[in-house]
Scaffold this active site. Structure first.
Site, mmCIF file in Angstrom:
data_model
loop_
_atom_site.group_PDB
_atom_site.id
_atom_site.type_symbol
_atom_site.label_atom_id
_atom_site.label_comp_id
_atom_site.label_asym_id
_atom_site.label_seq_id
_atom_site.Cartn_x
_atom_site.Cartn_y
_atom_site.Cartn_z
ATOM 1 N N SER A 72 0.890 -1.164 -0.081
ATOM 2 C CA SER A 72 -0.025 -0.021 0.172
ATOM 3 C C SER A 72 0.802 1.400 0.032
ATOM 4 C CB SER A 72 -0.993 -0.019 1.214
ATOM 5 O OG SER A 72 -2.035 -0.799 0.969
ATOM 6 N N LYS A 113 0.065 3.769 -2.668
ATOM 7 C CA LYS A 113 -1.047 4.635 -2.456
ATOM 8 C C LYS A 113 -0.250 6.025 -2.564
ATOM 9 C CE LYS A 113 -4.565 1.535 -0.710
ATOM 10 N NZ LYS A 113 -4.058 0.515 -0.290
ATOM 11 N N SER A 168 -6.236 3.506 3.999
ATOM 12 C CA SER A 168 -5.525 2.616 3.051
ATOM 13 C C SER A 168 -6.634 1.861 2.470
ATOM 14 C CB SER A 168 -4.424 1.490 3.497
ATOM 15 O OG SER A 168 -3.643 1.204 2.514
#
Length: 254
Positions: free
Chosen positions: A53, A56, A113
């Site tokens: 993640s 992101k 997230s």
């Protein structure tokens, strides 16, 4: 625990087989000064690793860019597509056809997230996931992230989605440097969407003096990752830690 991984990836237009091997308890790491980018400590900083993640951060960077250019507005409502709804957790979990403002989707992306929020923003900014991924890779090249390749906007498992600690340091510095007005988003620890409470995975924000960002990540193949920033006496330091065996070990090493 040792994981030996082999992936075929494309870097700079060439196909190469690369080993993604290393002890999960001793993955790549890097510490640098946010003001000038000077590296103070590094270990295996150019080893390829799955970003999970931490991907992101790039999705947020491109969303900030679209907001600045006027191609997206914070109060603009963006829909939950079938593709967004189909993303596995971590997610908001809204039904297909529901809408969320870009501002709330961005906060869910950073704080929770949320994988569905990442897809929603990718489709809103790029028009499609594929077009957005192209923007991600073009921006990575522009930022000098020469060993990074993206194939999705949220970091879910994909053999070809790879990066390095050095490249993530470049991305982290760029997002904080280029969009300082968005810095408060990285410090938030929770978000409410209706009756739904979304809490951060970054426990450093709750227990480390001066901690002010920026993002955690985990998939089984990457271990526990974090890009962590902290400011004391006016000096901001940023650590990149990849491949730890637990969230606690990730925090301790950072």
């Amino acid at each position: 625990m040792i994981r030996a991984r082999l992936a075929t990836i494309v870097i700079a237009g060439a196909i190469a087989s690369v080993s993604l091997a290393g002890p999960i308890v001793a993955g790549p790491t890097l510490l640098f000064d946010a003001a000038n980018g000077r590296v103070l400590y590094a270990e295996d900083q150019d080893d390829l690793w799955y970003p999970a993640s931490l991907t992101k951060i790039m999705t947020a960077y491109l969303t900030f860019e679209a907001l600045k250019a006027g191609r997206l507005k914070l109060d603009q409502k963006i829909p939950v597509s079938e593709k967004a709804h189909a993303q596995p957790p971590s997610k908001i979990g809204m039904p297909v056809g529901a809408e969320l403002t870009a501002e709330l989707a961005l906060k869910a992306l950073i704080i929770k997230s949320a994988n569905d929020a990442a897809m929603m923003l990718a489709e809103a900014v790029g028009g499609s996931e594929e077009a957005f991924v192209q923007l991600m890779n073009d921006t990575a090249r522009r930022l000098g992230m020469s060993r990074t390749r993206f194939v999705n906007p949220n970091g879910l498992p994909a053999p070809d989605q790879v990066t390095t600690a050095r490249d993530l340091a470049k991305l982290a510095r760029a997002v904080l440097r280029d969009y300082p007005d968005q810095a408060p988003l990285w410090t938030m620890t929770e978000l409410h969407i209706g009756k739904l409470r979304l809490a951060t995975h970054n426990q450093l924000l709750r227990g480390y003096e001066g901690a002010d960002g920026i993002k955690t990540g985990f998939i089984c193949d990457s271990g526990f990752n974090v890009v962590a920033s902290a400011t004391r006496d006016g000096r901001k330091m940023i650590a990149v830690v990849l491949g730890e065996s637990s969230g606690r070990e990730r925090n301790v090493r950072a």
